[in-house]
Each structure stands twice: as C-alpha cells, then as structure tokens.
Design an enzyme around this catalytic site. Structure first.
Site, PDB file in Angstrom:
ATOM      1  N   ARG A 115       1.059  -1.223   0.018  1.00 33.19           N
ATOM      2  CA  ARG A 115       0.032  -0.113  -0.237  1.00 33.19           C
ATOM      3  C   ARG A 115       0.895   1.252  -0.051  1.00 33.19           C
ATOM      4  O   ARG A 115       0.504   2.235   0.375  1.00 33.19           O
ATOM      5  CB  ARG A 115      -0.836   0.108   1.107  1.00 33.19           C
ATOM      6  CG  ARG A 115      -0.451  -0.254   2.630  1.00 33.19           C
ATOM      7  CD  ARG A 115      -1.177  -0.077   3.849  1.00 33.19           C
ATOM      8  NE  ARG A 115      -0.695  -0.479   4.851  1.00 33.19           N
ATOM      9  CZ  ARG A 115      -1.108  -0.393   6.033  1.00 33.19           C
ATOM     10  NH1 ARG A 115      -2.392   0.305   6.017  1.00 33.19           N
ATOM     11  NH2 ARG A 115      -0.502  -0.815   7.053  1.00 33.19           N
ATOM     12  N   LYS A 162       1.666   6.452   1.574  1.00 30.08           N
ATOM     13  CA  LYS A 162       1.284   5.260   2.327  1.00 30.08           C
ATOM     14  C   LYS A 162      -0.155   5.145   2.158  1.00 30.08           C
ATOM     15  O   LYS A 162      -0.539   6.108   2.797  1.00 30.08           O
ATOM     16  CB  LYS A 162       1.938   5.205   3.554  1.00 30.08           C
ATOM     17  CG  LYS A 162       1.649   3.846   4.185  1.00 30.08           C
ATOM     18  CD  LYS A 162       2.451   3.680   5.629  1.00 30.08           C
ATOM     19  CE  LYS A 162       1.887   2.421   6.314  1.00 30.08           C
ATOM     20  NZ  LYS A 162       2.793   2.403   7.793  1.00 30.08           N
ATOM     21  N   ASP A 205      -6.265  -4.218   0.927  1.00 29.28           N
ATOM     22  CA  ASP A 205      -6.932  -3.206  -0.025  1.00 29.28           C
ATOM     23  C   ASP A 205      -6.033  -1.941  -0.366  1.00 29.28           C
ATOM     24  O   ASP A 205      -6.737  -1.036  -0.914  1.00 29.28           O
ATOM     25  CB  ASP A 205      -8.376  -2.603   0.643  1.00 29.28           C
ATOM     26  CG  ASP A 205      -7.948  -2.249   2.040  1.00 29.28           C
ATOM     27  OD1 ASP A 205      -6.688  -1.591   2.509  1.00 29.28           O
ATOM     28  OD2 ASP A 205      -8.890  -1.862   3.156  1.00 29.28           O
ATOM     29  N   GLY A 206      -4.849  -1.984   0.168  1.00 34.54           N
ATOM     30  CA  GLY A 206      -4.040  -0.877  -0.385  1.00 34.54           C
ATOM     31  C   GLY A 206      -3.976   0.170   0.468  1.00 34.54           C
ATOM     32  O   GLY A 206      -3.762   1.321   0.089  1.00 34.54           O
ATOM     33  N   ARG A 255       5.335   9.910   3.253  1.00 35.40           N
ATOM     34  CA  ARG A 255       6.616   9.618   3.861  1.00 35.40           C
ATOM     35  C   ARG A 255       8.006  10.040   3.286  1.00 35.40           C
ATOM     36  O   ARG A 255       8.092   9.995   2.018  1.00 35.40           O
ATOM     37  CB  ARG A 255       6.805   8.008   4.451  1.00 35.40           C
ATOM     38  CG  ARG A 255       5.647   7.765   4.952  1.00 35.40           C
ATOM     39  CD  ARG A 255       5.881   6.165   5.769  1.00 35.40           C
ATOM     40  NE  ARG A 255       6.355   5.104   4.874  1.00 35.40           N
ATOM     41  CZ  ARG A 255       6.135   3.942   5.282  1.00 35.40           C
ATOM     42  NH1 ARG A 255       6.029   3.591   6.497  1.00 35.40           N
ATOM     43  NH2 ARG A 255       6.521   2.956   4.450  1.00 35.40           N
ATOM     44  N   ARG A 273      14.829  -2.143   3.088  1.00 34.23           N
ATOM     45  CA  ARG A 273      14.633  -2.985   4.381  1.00 34.23           C
ATOM     46  C   ARG A 273      15.334  -4.072   4.265  1.00 34.23           C
ATOM     47  O   ARG A 273      15.841  -4.563   3.335  1.00 34.23           O
ATOM     48  CB  ARG A 273      13.109  -3.584   4.575  1.00 34.23           C
ATOM     49  CG  ARG A 273      12.181  -2.283   4.332  1.00 34.23           C
ATOM     50  CD  ARG A 273      10.520  -2.652   3.673  1.00 34.23           C
ATOM     51  NE  ARG A 273      10.086  -1.312   3.465  1.00 34.23           N
ATOM     52  CZ  ARG A 273       9.039  -0.981   4.377  1.00 34.23           C
ATOM     53  NH1 ARG A 273       8.881  -1.593   5.518  1.00 34.23           N
ATOM     54  NH2 ARG A 273       8.326   0.084   3.842  1.00 34.23           N
ATOM     55  N   ASP A 285      10.863  -7.078   7.429  1.00 33.32           N
ATOM     56  CA  ASP A 285      10.322  -6.249   6.498  1.00 33.32           C
ATOM     57  C   ASP A 285      10.350  -4.978   7.407  1.00 33.32           C
ATOM     58  O   ASP A 285       9.876  -3.934   6.303  1.00 33.32           O
ATOM     59  CB  ASP A 285       9.281  -6.667   5.980  1.00 33.32           C
ATOM     60  CG  ASP A 285       8.019  -6.988   6.885  1.00 33.32           C
ATOM     61  OD1 ASP A 285       8.127  -7.892   7.644  1.00 33.32           O
ATOM     62  OD2 ASP A 285       7.083  -6.541   6.823  1.00 33.32           O
ATOM     63  N   ASN A 286      10.370  -4.679   8.319  1.00 35.65           N
ATOM     64  CA  ASN A 286      10.071  -3.403   8.968  1.00 35.65           C
ATOM     65  C   ASN A 286      11.368  -3.100   9.434  1.00 35.65           C
ATOM     66  O   ASN A 286      11.416  -1.833  10.260  1.00 35.65           O
ATOM     67  CB  ASN A 286       8.948  -3.450  10.134  1.00 35.65           C
ATOM     68  CG  ASN A 286       7.797  -3.657   9.510  1.00 35.65           C
ATOM     69  OD1 ASN A 286       7.398  -3.330   8.314  1.00 35.65           O
ATOM     70  ND2 ASN A 286       6.753  -4.221  10.488  1.00 35.65           N
ATOM     71  N   ASP A 339       7.944   2.131   9.702  1.00 36.73           N
ATOM     72  CA  ASP A 339       6.743   1.278   9.857  1.00 36.73           C
ATOM     73  C   ASP A 339       6.036   1.496  11.056  1.00 36.73           C
ATOM     74  O   ASP A 339       6.195   0.468  11.940  1.00 36.73           O
ATOM     75  CB  ASP A 339       6.932  -0.315   9.270  1.00 36.73           C
ATOM     76  CG  ASP A 339       6.683  -0.017   7.704  1.00 36.73           C
ATOM     77  OD1 ASP A 339       6.772   1.013   7.033  1.00 36.73           O
ATOM     78  OD2 ASP A 339       6.444  -1.328   7.369  1.00 36.73           O
TER      79      ASP A 339
HETATM   80  P1  AMP Z   1       3.110  -4.129   8.127  1.00 33.07           P
HETATM   81  O1  AMP Z   1       2.630  -5.040   9.201  1.00 33.07           O
HETATM   82  O2  AMP Z   1       2.024  -2.939   8.192  1.00 33.07           O
HETATM   83  O3  AMP Z   1       4.295  -3.846   8.100  1.00 33.07           O
HETATM   84  O4  AMP Z   1       2.596  -4.963   6.714  1.00 33.07           O
HETATM   85  C1  AMP Z   1       3.224  -5.954   6.345  1.00 33.07           C
HETATM   86  C2  AMP Z   1       2.989  -6.295   4.928  1.00 33.07           C
HETATM   87  O5  AMP Z   1       1.483  -6.203   4.703  1.00 33.07           O
HETATM   88  C3  AMP Z   1       3.577  -5.261   3.935  1.00 33.07           C
HETATM   89  O6  AMP Z   1       4.043  -6.077   2.897  1.00 33.07           O
HETATM   90  C4  AMP Z   1       2.632  -4.280   3.804  1.00 33.07           C
HETATM   91  O7  AMP Z   1       2.545  -3.640   2.557  1.00 33.07           O
HETATM   92  C5  AMP Z   1       1.359  -5.109   3.591  1.00 33.07           C
HETATM   93  N1  AMP Z   1      -0.226  -4.446   4.226  1.00 33.07           N
HETATM   94  C6  AMP Z   1      -0.583  -4.186   5.434  1.00 33.07           C
HETATM   95  N2  AMP Z   1      -1.769  -3.466   5.050  1.00 33.07           N
HETATM   96  C7  AMP Z   1      -2.083  -3.356   3.937  1.00 33.07           C
HETATM   97  C8  AMP Z   1      -3.203  -3.263   3.331  1.00 33.07           C
HETATM   98  N3  AMP Z   1      -4.349  -2.625   3.820  1.00 33.07           N
HETATM   99  N4  AMP Z   1      -3.238  -3.369   1.904  1.00 33.07           N
HETATM  100  C9  AMP Z   1      -2.044  -3.843   1.259  1.00 33.07           C
HETATM  101  N5  AMP Z   1      -1.033  -4.326   1.728  1.00 33.07           N
HETATM  102  C10 AMP Z   1      -1.214  -4.194   3.074  1.00 33.07           C
HETATM  103 MG    MG Z   2       5.639  -2.830   7.117  1.00 32.87          MG
END
Ligand code: AMP
Ligand code: MG
Length: 496
Positions: free
Chosen positions: A102, A121, A133-134, A184, A191, A264-265, A274
């Site tokens: 997203r 973001k 849902d992005g 951002r 990462r 990944d964070n 993140d």
């Molecule tokens: P996060 O836990 O926020 O670091 O997200 C982990 C992964 O899920 C990352 O690849 C994000 O891009 C993806 N992600 C989180 N929320 C969404 C969302 N609402 N739509 C699409 N991808 C998401």
């Molecule tokens: Mg993340």
C-alpha cells in the site's frame, strides 16, 4: 496541442529535480504503476518544519493541487510512481514475499538534506497487496505522522512525514473507518527484507546489485579496503549492525516500543520505520508488550535489543552468498554486541546528566531501572522531574514517585555523589535530554477522536509539541501529565 495533452491531468511541479536511482534497479525490484485516486481529498496536516528542511513551500504543499497530488489523484511532474518487492520474517517465521502493498514510491527529490525519497502510504493496491485493500486509515496514519516527527524531535533516526491527507472513502477494519495517505520521507525505504527476498529466491545477481546500490549510495566507506577484511558486503553488514544498535539503544533509552520488529520493517539505514502499534511507555514495565496482536510478547520492550540482533542475523544470512565467508559475516554481526551496550549506556548517562563516563555508571543506571520497574513508575514523568530536580536542587518531587522511598534515597545519595564530580550544569543538560512532551498513546487517541469528527487542531498541537519536546510550552501543561486511567485500556493492534 494534441488530444492526449489536453486530457492529461495537470501535473504539479514541486520544483526540485527528481532522481530515480532505486527505480533503475529494474523490474526485478519494482513495478511502475499509478496510485489509485480517493474521492474528495482534504488536508489533515502539513509538516511545516520538514517542508522547510526540504526547501519546499509549505503553503503550496497545503494547497488543493498538492493535496490532490499527495493523495495520489494527480501526477507530480517528474515523479515515477512504483511499488517495490521484498520479503521477510514476521513474528519469527519466514513469511515469503511481501512488498509495498500500500506504499507507492514517487522517487527522490534533491533537497538541502541530500536526495530524499517521497512515498505515499495508503495510495491504493499494488501487485504486492496480497489480500489487502492498499489503504491506510486516518487513525493509524495520524499515529505514524505524529510519531515519526516525535522520534525526529528526540533525535532518533527515523523516516519522516511531510503531509497527511484524508478522504471520506470508507475503509473496513474492525469497524468502518476512512482513508488517509501519509507522505513519508526518507533517504531510502530499503529494508532487511529486500535482501532476504533475493537471497531466498537465489537471485544472486539482483542481490549483488541491491547491495552495491546501497553501498554506493549510503555506505561508500564500505569500499575502503581496510574494513571487514576488504569485503565490502561484510563491511555493509557491520555498518548496518552498528546503525541498528545505535537506533535501538535510543529506543530503549526513550522508553519506545516499536511493536512489529519484523525483518520487513527494519531499515537498511537504521531508521525507525513502519509505525504501527508502537508505544512510548507510560509506567516502566520492562516486559511491556504494546501490540495487542503480539500474544507471545515477542516484541516486548525488553526483548527489542535481542530481536534487532536476530533480525541482523537474518540480514547476515541473506548477505552470506555475497560475503562468501561465514567467519567474516559473524564478525560483522559481533559489532552489534559492543555498540549496543555502549550506546545504551551513553544515552542513559545523558538522561542522568552525566557528561563524563565513570566506572560506577552502569550500577547507577541499573539501580534506577530496577527501582522504576519495582514501583511501576511513570517513565516520562520520572525523567523530566529528575531533570527539573537536578536543575532546581530539589529531588523531593522525584522521590514522591517511588513507593520504595528508602530505596530511592539510597540511590539518590550515590547519584548526588556522582553528580558532584560533573563539570558544567548537569540539570540544564538534562532538560535537553529528558523531554517534557512525549507522544503517549492516550494523546494520540484523543487527537484521533477529534480528527474523526473533522477537527484536526489537536493533531496540529501535538505535532508542534513533539517537534520541540524539550520546550516548556506552559500553555500545554495538561499534555505533559500522567496518563488518565483509560490509557491503560487502549488496545493497539496491527490493524491499520
Ligand atoms: P506491516 O505489518 O504494516 O508492516 O505490513 C506487512 C505487509 O502487509 C507489508 O507488505 C504491507 O505492505 C502489507 N499491508 C499491510 N496492510 C495492507 C493493506 N491494507 N493493503 C495492502 N497491503 C497491506
Ligand atoms: Mg511494514
């Protein structure tokens, strides 16, 4: 004029020259795409301080054209929107491919702070959205917007946030919420998970291109033959280990819980990245878990230093095919084990007003941490009162915070003795290392509640306070006090 030119939406020209070095890594790394527009976008907040740092005109950024552009509804002249792919370990388990689900990178702009990348973001789905849902909701976007500036205000390395826009578009989470987009800003959003991605797939050419891009752009000193046995990839691992150690030491000293330290964070530049279920601790509870989703407490406050090392180990494994020598890789990681404790001690010493290192400092630091934990003493208030107490020569208001008065008195005697040998004005120094204003969960919550009703003034107030957290701001004394009882019941999860 041809038809296409007539129909193309006007592109906003920010002024600075754009650079697309990351995009040039090519299709193994990125997919170029357009953000998905949101209906009726509006400004929530523009970060004037950052706009100034970047040499951008804040009034222009706050204008309708810019709000449309930074919501993803209108192109920015010179930008090249894309989403990047990465993988990672989530909660200690290999999660395979993730990616910018997203977040949409617009590219880098030349600024007085060097090239800074801009990323939207919440700007819509990408090939890496998986089931998502992005989108990002207003609630979590306000938290990210404010916290990245709070970290910056404390001098902690972090991504930053230039602009926050909202839209009435409904977004389903636990309940129906509305969409928002945070712009951002960071020199890079690469990462640990980017490296893990190509290593896991055996794409060693891509892995090497990525490592060389990071080295050439951010760690050119890795090419010095004197480092890490002349192995530039081991030197990179060592540098990243050191930066990560320094950042996590700052988190610990600030009482900051990240909440989702998945690989990944983890920023390759050691930036705090993140912002999800983060928390600045209220009462000092070493095992505090701020993420409601983290049932096992993997990312508890007192586990963060070990988790960072675990994450670096994953990065080391990903770089191993390039390093080509396990001993060199292990040696590079070892730097974490020396840098983290010395950085933490330096940060804690600064909070105690000690400019000179002394042999008894560790005991003094451990002593106060044990007392704070035993009494579940409020972390921000203890430190600010201590600073005021040392500056004003009266520790009584500090003593009042401790159920164990005798314990505190014994510690305070040693501390006073230790301070007596310090040059200069320790109290004055401490007022610049112990913030008065800390972005506690309940302050975010109140600002979010107001914002959901269309009133963004509390967001603005908090932004201003966390950007100068050491100032007195007497008109906002109410925002520097103990948390209300309801703060203990706030549950922040990964849902954002
Ligand atoms: P996060 O836990 O926020 O670091 O997200 C982990 C992964 O899920 C990352 O690849 C994000 O891009 C993806 N992600 C989180 N929320 C969404 C969302 N609402 N739509 C699409 N991808 C998401
Ligand atoms: Mg993340």
């Amino acid at each position: 004029m041809d038809q296409a030119a007539l129909e193309a939406p006007a592109a906003l020209d920010l002024g600075p020259a754009w650079q697309h070095d990351f995009a040039r890594l090519g299709p193994d790394f990125v997919t170029e795409l357009r953000p998905t527009p949101l209906p009726d976008p509006h400004l929530v907040s523009v970060n004037r301080l950052l706009a100034g740092d970047l040499g951008l005109d804040a009034d222009r950024l706050a204008g309708a054209e810019s709000v449309a552009a930074f919501t993803g509804n209108q192109p920015l002249a010179g930008s090249r929107p894309l989403a990047g792919v990465y993988s990672g370990h989530q909660f200690g388990v290999w999660a395979g491919q993730l990616g910018d689900g997203r977040a949409i990178l617009l590219g880098g702009i030349a600024t007085p702070q060097g090239v800074q990348e801009l990323q939207l973001k919440g700007a819509g789905r990408t090939p890496y959205s998986r089931g998502g849902d992005g989108r990002a909701v207003l609630r979590s976007s306000i938290r990210e917007y404010l916290c990245s500036e709070a970290m910056h205000g404390l001098g902690i390395p972090t991504t930053r946030a230039l602009l926050l826009t909202g839209s009435p578009q409904p977004v389903p989470r636990e309940e129906m919420e509305t969409a928002a987009v945070v712009t951002r800003v960071a020199p890079s959003f690469v990462r640990f998970g980017h490296f893990e991605h190509f290593a896991a797939r055996g794409q060693l050419g891509a892995l090497e291109r990525l490592a060389d891009y990071v080295i050439d752009t951010f760690y050119p000193q890795c090419r010095d033959s004197g480092r890490a046995g002349g192995n530039r990839f081991a030197a990179l691992l060592e540098q990243v280990s050191e930066r990560t150690a320094a950042t996590v030491a700052q988190w610990q000293a600030a009482g900051f819980c990240h909440g989702v330290m998945n690989t990944d964070n983890m920023s390759i530049l050691g930036l705090t990245l993140d912002y999800g279920p983060f928390q600045f601790m209220d009462a000092f509870v070493p095992g505090h878990v701020c993420n409601h989703t983290d049932q096992a407490g993997r990312y508890a406050y007192n586990r963060q230093p070990n988790v960072a090392y675990w994450n670096l180990y994953c990065l080391g494994q990903a770089l191993l095919p390039l390093i080509g020598d396990e001993e060199l890789a292990v040696a590079a990681l070892e730097s974490y084990k020396t840098v983290f404790p010395s950085e933490l001690e330096a940060r804690m010493r600064a909070r105690l007003g000690l400019a000179q290192a002394g042999p008894e400092d560790r005991r003094l630091i451990e002593g106060i941490l044990a007392l704070l934990a035993a009494g579940r003493v409020d972390w921000p208030i203890f430190w600010r009162r201590l600073a005021e107490g040392v500056a004003g020569g009266d520790l009584e208001p500090v003593r009042d915070l401790f159920p164990d008065r005798a314990g505190f008195d014994a510690w305070a005697r040693d501390y006073r003795d230790r301070l007596a040998g310090e040059a200069g004005e320790p109290g004055e120094r401490m007022l610049r290392t112990n913030p008065k204003f800390v972005l506690r969960n309940h302050l975010c919550e109140s600002a979010i509640r107001q914002a959901k009703l269309g009133d963004f003034s509390a967001v603005e107030t908090l932004l201003r306070l966390v950007q100068s957290p050491f100032g007195e701001h007497p008109e906002h004394e109410d925002l520097a006090g103990f948390p209300p009882d309801w703060a203990a019941h706030i549950e922040i999860s990964c849902s954002s």
